[in-house]
Design a protein around this motif. Structure first.
Motif, PDB file in Angstrom:
ATOM      1  N   HIS A 180     -11.244  42.631 -45.553  1.00 62.48           N
ATOM      2  CA  HIS A 180     -11.185  42.124 -44.258  1.00 62.48           C
ATOM      3  C   HIS A 180     -11.265  42.792 -42.703  1.00 62.48           C
ATOM      4  O   HIS A 180     -10.174  43.611 -43.031  1.00 62.48           O
ATOM      5  CB  HIS A 180     -10.169  40.714 -44.061  1.00 62.48           C
ATOM      6  CG  HIS A 180     -11.121  39.682 -42.928  1.00 62.48           C
ATOM      7  ND1 HIS A 180     -11.454  38.788 -43.114  1.00 62.48           N
ATOM      8  CD2 HIS A 180     -10.269  39.254 -42.173  1.00 62.48           C
ATOM      9  CE1 HIS A 180     -11.267  38.051 -42.087  1.00 62.48           C
ATOM     10  NE2 HIS A 180     -11.029  38.377 -40.644  1.00 62.48           N
TER      11      HIS A 180
ATOM     12  N   PRO B   9     -11.213  43.378 -38.490  1.00 64.76           N
ATOM     13  CA  PRO B   9     -11.632  42.502 -37.138  1.00 64.76           C
ATOM     14  C   PRO B   9     -13.359  42.802 -36.633  1.00 64.76           C
ATOM     15  O   PRO B   9     -13.637  41.550 -35.761  1.00 64.76           O
ATOM     16  CB  PRO B   9     -10.851  43.268 -36.180  1.00 64.76           C
ATOM     17  CG  PRO B   9     -10.341  43.989 -37.425  1.00 64.76           C
ATOM     18  CD  PRO B   9     -10.642  44.186 -38.295  1.00 64.76           C
TER      19      PRO B   9
ATOM     20  N   ALA C 229     -10.159  33.159 -37.998  1.00 62.55           N
ATOM     21  CA  ALA C 229     -10.313  34.643 -37.605  1.00 62.55           C
ATOM     22  C   ALA C 229     -11.270  34.323 -36.024  1.00 62.55           C
ATOM     23  O   ALA C 229     -12.063  33.182 -36.179  1.00 62.55           O
ATOM     24  CB  ALA C 229     -10.764  35.513 -38.712  1.00 62.55           C
TER      25      ALA C 229
ATOM     26  N   ALA D  68     -15.455  39.284 -37.046  1.00 58.98           N
ATOM     27  CA  ALA D  68     -14.569  39.489 -37.995  1.00 58.98           C
ATOM     28  C   ALA D  68     -15.446  39.798 -39.041  1.00 58.98           C
ATOM     29  O   ALA D  68     -16.383  38.633 -39.466  1.00 58.98           O
ATOM     30  CB  ALA D  68     -12.846  38.526 -38.189  1.00 58.98           C
TER      31      ALA D  68
END
Lengths: 251, 383
Positions: B26, B28, B99, B103
């Motif tokens: 994962h 940003p 998020a 992301a």
């Protein structure tokens, strides 16, 4: 003397070396051929450097391919590894349907940009023809030859070294040839993932609309592939002759 | 006790990958490399049940080797492949809620390795359990359906590769269409020149050496070099005869791509045509002559049917090779899936690279399997 002159390996080899070394001297020729270009010669790096780096990448990856590929093939043709043979054959057959560009592009997310992903992708891709050819080569060793060797009391290791490998050598060499030729071409594309190879002038030329760069890179890498192929051809006939003499000598 | 060392190896590699590598990552945004998402998050809240198909595979190496066991193992491996895909998509959906929109959740190394091991386990089980190659390919095709259902059902839409797809839906469709069109356009001149040339070389053995020498040298030249070498002459030709430019011929784009691909494709087609005709037994031709057939009839009714499996096998090599080389042709502006791959490589956008690579590999493998099936069926028909 005449035969020497007509040998394509020798004159393509000379042409390759001459082109690489004297490329800067050809600048006026390219200026004449491509009058629209301000920079008719690729000068960001010397062609000697690019060629050596290209050969280095192909040699290193091919060495890994041959070492691992032959070992893998020998393992699956021994009684202890026979069970793994269908698996290896599936991987080798499916792997070869993967386009070389795809293997190169997949290596980048796993390893990053630069020479390392190129080396690993080339070594992995080159592995497949070597493994395939070696399995086929060992398989076609006549059963009679194996039996005779067993009959005179040779150990499995001795049979492998003195009977199977020599008889299989020409076919294994053909697999190595395929692998190296593919790798020379893939190494050229590897300049798109940051490896320093003869593909660099081609890629820079294509993105900057400088056809002169493209022609220079393409000529050198094309000649390199042809010379390598001819050299393997020669090596193959030498191996054949040596094998024949050997058989005659032992008969 | 241990009955299947191959499956044991595949399971061991899969478990090692699960322990040592990230399943999904994962980040940003799309350009940063991501952090691994732990298995605890992936499998939380009862989702571990999605891993149940792995159970038969783990005990599989110790089960007796029967047809039923192999079938169960093949189905389990396929189910595991589909449920892992669903798990990755599911975790992406959950992470997307909290998020920022930029992301990205991407597949990790463990995902790819376990999927590969599952595919190999399924292939190996089918190979052990089913002897008829046509039946094996059919069952294999059915086993892929759950994976397609997971993708088609939108379960992985929040994964980065699918976001790249959503952003480029029309570009992607055009790229696939262009790619297939170039491969198709290559096959026309390849078959038009290659088949007659192959027949000629069968009849005139003297010509074989020089023709194959030339085709071999062409095959040796790296694709990127051949593409590049065609640019200047073609551009010169168009400058000399502008009419050619008006009908769409130019130094870059599809024209040099199709010319180069045809040159590469000739060797496998010509070689297989000549080899296919050569292996037709002389006695069969003699018998046909004895029955009063003309040479044209013998060619059409005897030689062509007997040579066809070998010719189609050559066509398989040609098509798979052309699919891959067309990707390289994107460098000279021919478009296709290669354009997406190189765009991704230039921008260090890994999931964009994958958006090009995954369909490229899928097309190559599909063509390979379809033509292999055709060869098998042709061989069965001709006995």
């Amino acid at each position: 003397m005449r035969r020497w002159l007509r040998d394509p390996l020798i004159w393509t080899g000379i042409a390759l070396v001459a082109l690489v070394v004297f490329m800067p001297a050809l600048k006026p020729v390219f200026a004449l051929l491509f009058p629209d270009q301000d920079r008719p010669l690729f000068e960001q790096d010397s062609f000697i450097n690019l060629t050596l780096s290209h050969i280095g990448l192909v040699a290193a990856s091919s060495a890994i391919s041959v070492l691992v590929g032959v070992s893998l093939a020998l393992f699956v043709t021994r009684p202890s590894g026979r069970e793994f043979r269908p698996l290896v054959e599936t991987v080798v057959a499916t792997g070869q349907t993967f386009p070389p560009v795809a293997v190169l592009a997949i290596a980048v997310p796993l390893i990053g940009f630069g020479a390392m992903p190129a080396l690993i992708a080339l070594a992995l891709y080159g592995l497949l023809p070597v493994t395939e050819a070696t399995v086929a080569a060992i398989e076609q060793v006549p059963a009679g030859a194996r039996e005779a060797a067993r009959g005179i009391g040779m150990t499995p290791a001795g049979r492998l070294r003195q009977i199977e490998l020599p008889l299989a050598a020409p076919v294994i060499l053909a697999g190595i040839r395929t692998s190296v030729i593919i790798n020379i071409g893939t190494a050229a594309i590897a300049s798109t993932v940051g490896a320093k190879t003869l593909g660099l002038p081609i890629i820079i030329g294509l993105s900057g609309f400088n056809t002169a760069y493209v022609v220079q890179g393409a000529l050198v890498v094309g000649l390199l592939a042809v010379v390598t192929d001819l050299a393997f051809d020669r090596l193959g006939s030498m191996l054949d002759r040596w094998k024949r003499d050997d058989v005659v000598a032992s008969a | 006790m241990l009955k299947n060392r191959v499956l044991l190896l595949l399971v061991a590699v899969g478990l090692a990958a699960a322990a040592g590598l990230a399943f999904v990552t994962h980040a940003p945004n799309r350009l940063l490399s991501g952090q691994a998402v732990s298995w605890a998050i992936v499998l939380g809240a009862g989702r571990w049940m999605a891993l149940l198909p792995a159970l038969p595979l783990v005990v599989g190496p110790f089960l007796p080797q029967s047809r039923a066991v192999h079938l169960v193992l093949a189905v389990s491996a396929a189910a595991l492949a589909a449920s892992l895909l669903w798990l990755a998509g599911d975790v992406a959906i959950r992470l997307a809620d909290t998020a920022t929109p930029s992301a990205r959740t991407s597949f990790g190394g463990a995902f790819w390795l376990i999927e590969a091991m599952a595919a190999l386990a399924a292939a190996d089980a089918l190979q052990r359990g089913i002897s008829n190659p046509a039946a094996r390919i059919t069952i294999g095709a059915v086993l892929i359906l759950p994976i397609l259902a997971v993708i088609g059902g939108g379960a992985i839409d929040q994964l980065s590769i699918m976001k790249e797809y959503a952003n480029r839906r029309s570009v992607f469709a055009t790229a696939v269409a262009t790619h297939l069109a170039i491969v198709g356009a290559t096959l026309l001149p390849t078959l038009g020149i290659g088949l007659p040339l192959g027949v000629l070389l069968d009849r005139r053995a003297r010509l074989r050496r020089p023709v194959f020498a030339v085709l071999n040298i062409i095959q040796t030249i790296p694709s990127i070099a051949l593409f590049g070498l065609l640019i200047a002459p073609l551009a010169g030709l168009v400058a000399f005869a502008p009419l050619l430019g008006r009908i769409g011929i130019s130094g870059i784009g599809a024209t040099p791509a199709i010319i180069a691909l045809t040159l590469y494709s000739l060797l496998p087609i010509v070689r297989s045509t000549t080899a296919g005709l050569e292996q037709v037994p002389g006695s069969v031709v003699d018998a046909a002559t004895g029955m009063g057939m003309t040479p044209a009839q013998i060619f059409r009714r005897v030689e062509v049917p007997l040579a066809l499996p070998v010719v189609v096998a050559g066509l398989r090599v040609t098509v798979v090779q052309a699919v891959g080389l067309t990707a390289v042709a994107a460098l000279i502006g021919a478009g296709g899936l290669g354009a997406i791959i190189f765009q991704g490589l230039n921008g260090s956008a890994i999931d964009l690279v994958l958006l090009g690579v995954v369909p490229l590999v899928a097309i190559a493998i599909t063509a390979d399997i379809a033509l292999k099936l055709a060869v098998t069926m042709l061989k069965m028909r001709s006995g």
